[in-house]
Design a protein around this motif. Sequence first.
Motif, PDB file in Angstrom:
ATOM      1  N   SER A 266       0.563  -4.224  -2.090  1.00 18.36           N
ATOM      2  CA  SER A 266      -0.452  -3.248  -2.477  1.00 18.36           C
ATOM      3  C   SER A 266      -0.741  -2.297  -1.327  1.00 18.36           C
ATOM      4  N   PHE A 267      -1.333  -1.157  -1.679  1.00 21.19           N
ATOM      5  CA  PHE A 267      -1.984  -0.283  -0.714  1.00 21.19           C
ATOM      6  C   PHE A 267      -3.437  -0.727  -0.588  1.00 21.19           C
ATOM      7  N   ALA A 268      -3.942  -0.801   0.629  1.00 19.35           N
ATOM      8  CA  ALA A 268      -5.379  -0.908   0.861  1.00 19.35           C
ATOM      9  C   ALA A 268      -5.866   0.475   1.254  1.00 19.35           C
ATOM     10  N   VAL A 269      -6.864   0.987   0.551  1.00 20.95           N
ATOM     11  CA  VAL A 269      -7.370   2.341   0.787  1.00 20.95           C
ATOM     12  C   VAL A 269      -8.749   2.246   1.431  1.00 20.95           C
ATOM     13  N   PHE A 270      -8.870   2.832   2.616  1.00 18.49           N
ATOM     14  CA  PHE A 270     -10.127   2.835   3.348  1.00 18.49           C
ATOM     15  C   PHE A 270     -10.685   4.258   3.426  1.00 18.49           C
ATOM     16  N   GLY A 271     -11.958   4.406   3.144  1.00 18.87           N
ATOM     17  CA  GLY A 271     -12.637   5.662   3.409  1.00 18.87           C
ATOM     18  C   GLY A 271     -13.066   5.685   4.863  1.00 18.87           C
ATOM     19  N   LEU A 281     -13.654  -0.263   2.794  1.00 22.75           N
ATOM     20  CA  LEU A 281     -12.578  -0.554   1.854  1.00 22.75           C
ATOM     21  C   LEU A 281     -12.967  -0.042   0.472  1.00 22.75           C
ATOM     22  N   LEU A 282     -12.177   0.894  -0.053  1.00 24.65           N
ATOM     23  CA  LEU A 282     -12.467   1.493  -1.353  1.00 24.65           C
ATOM     24  C   LEU A 282     -11.751   0.796  -2.491  1.00 24.65           C
ATOM     25  N   GLY A 283     -10.625   0.153  -2.189  1.00 31.34           N
ATOM     26  CA  GLY A 283      -9.896  -0.537  -3.247  1.00 31.34           C
ATOM     27  C   GLY A 283      -8.435  -0.699  -2.906  1.00 31.34           C
ATOM     28  N   HIS A 284      -7.680  -1.214  -3.863  1.00 32.05           N
ATOM     29  CA  HIS A 284      -6.253  -1.477  -3.698  1.00 32.05           C
ATOM     30  C   HIS A 284      -5.473  -0.869  -4.855  1.00 32.05           C
ATOM     31  N   LYS A 285      -4.227  -0.542  -4.580  1.00 31.39           N
ATOM     32  CA  LYS A 285      -3.302  -0.081  -5.607  1.00 31.39           C
ATOM     33  C   LYS A 285      -2.060  -0.963  -5.561  1.00 31.39           C
TER      34      LYS A 285
END
Length: 350
Positions: A266-271, A281-285
Amino acid sequence: MGKAYVYVGTNSIRGSQGIYTLSLDTGSGKMDVLSTTEAQDSAYLCVSRDGSRLYAVMESLEYEGKKGGGAASYAIEDGRLKQTGKCYAGGGWPCHISLDPNEKEVYVSVFRNGSWLIFQTDGDGRLAEAKESFSYQDPNGRPSHIHAVVSDPAGKYLAVADCGLDAVYLYNAVSHEQVWKEGFPEDTGPRQLSFSEDGKYLYLVTETSCELYVMRYTPEEKEKLHVLQTISTQRRDGYEGKNYAGGLHFHPSGKYLLATNRGHNSFAVFGVDKESGMVKLLGHKMLAGDHCREFSFTLDGKILVAGLQHTDIVQSFFFDEETGKITDTGYQLNIPSPSAVVVFEKKTEE
């Protein structure tokens, strides 16, 4: 819509043809193979700012008849590559390559024997033999594994990630003297580094502990790194298998920082709060396959391209700058063992 090039470095397995040059439609995310260039285990790539040169490391245990890996330079014309130089890179498995801000020096990280090297380029960007090398030894016998060397935006200091000895070193970019060492908990595994655009913060992703470290960077002070925050890259969704963090890159806006999880896939997306440097941490894809080692954005940040190394897939995504949400474009290509992915797109004159 516009066009960009995508350069994909591959491991020399499963029928790989070396470095692949793709065309990318920056509106739809559609990709096509334009050409291939023979290269041995081209596991990491970087491209000059003007898109005229590409540099690659050959992540092998034997190169040109010697034990170890190599590095090479290429001229780029209409996206196609022509090798202009090649050099031996010392120990086995060179895994990262980067340029200094003036693009006069090339930094190569060698994983297996825990060293990094400084190569020079000539006026045409050709790679010359290494002029300096650095290595580390632990008194308790733990092995060093250098995984990345990056310059700060001002070109004053180099940050070096040691995945084996759990440290980040800082070196003066001119004298090449070590000026700082930041230690991390044992078996953390520092892997990839990224400075904020303004040079105030240094971000580290750790391979083994799967964490993102936020550090305030104060090059004018004696104590040059200050850990502000530690946050996991993993998703708490019941996954109990092994996971290793991989790539780490900013979105072009600087508002987001992405890391990859290999295992959880997954991608971990951080603002990113640009003032404080802190992240949320905003979420995962989730990805369409296994082991995303590297990824890259288009200039406007609307398209993201990733290589799924163990599934032989290069996949493109849409990225929403307003929300940080990643969605599938529906486009992917079958390319053997895509380890490195670099998107290049020329800036348009305003």
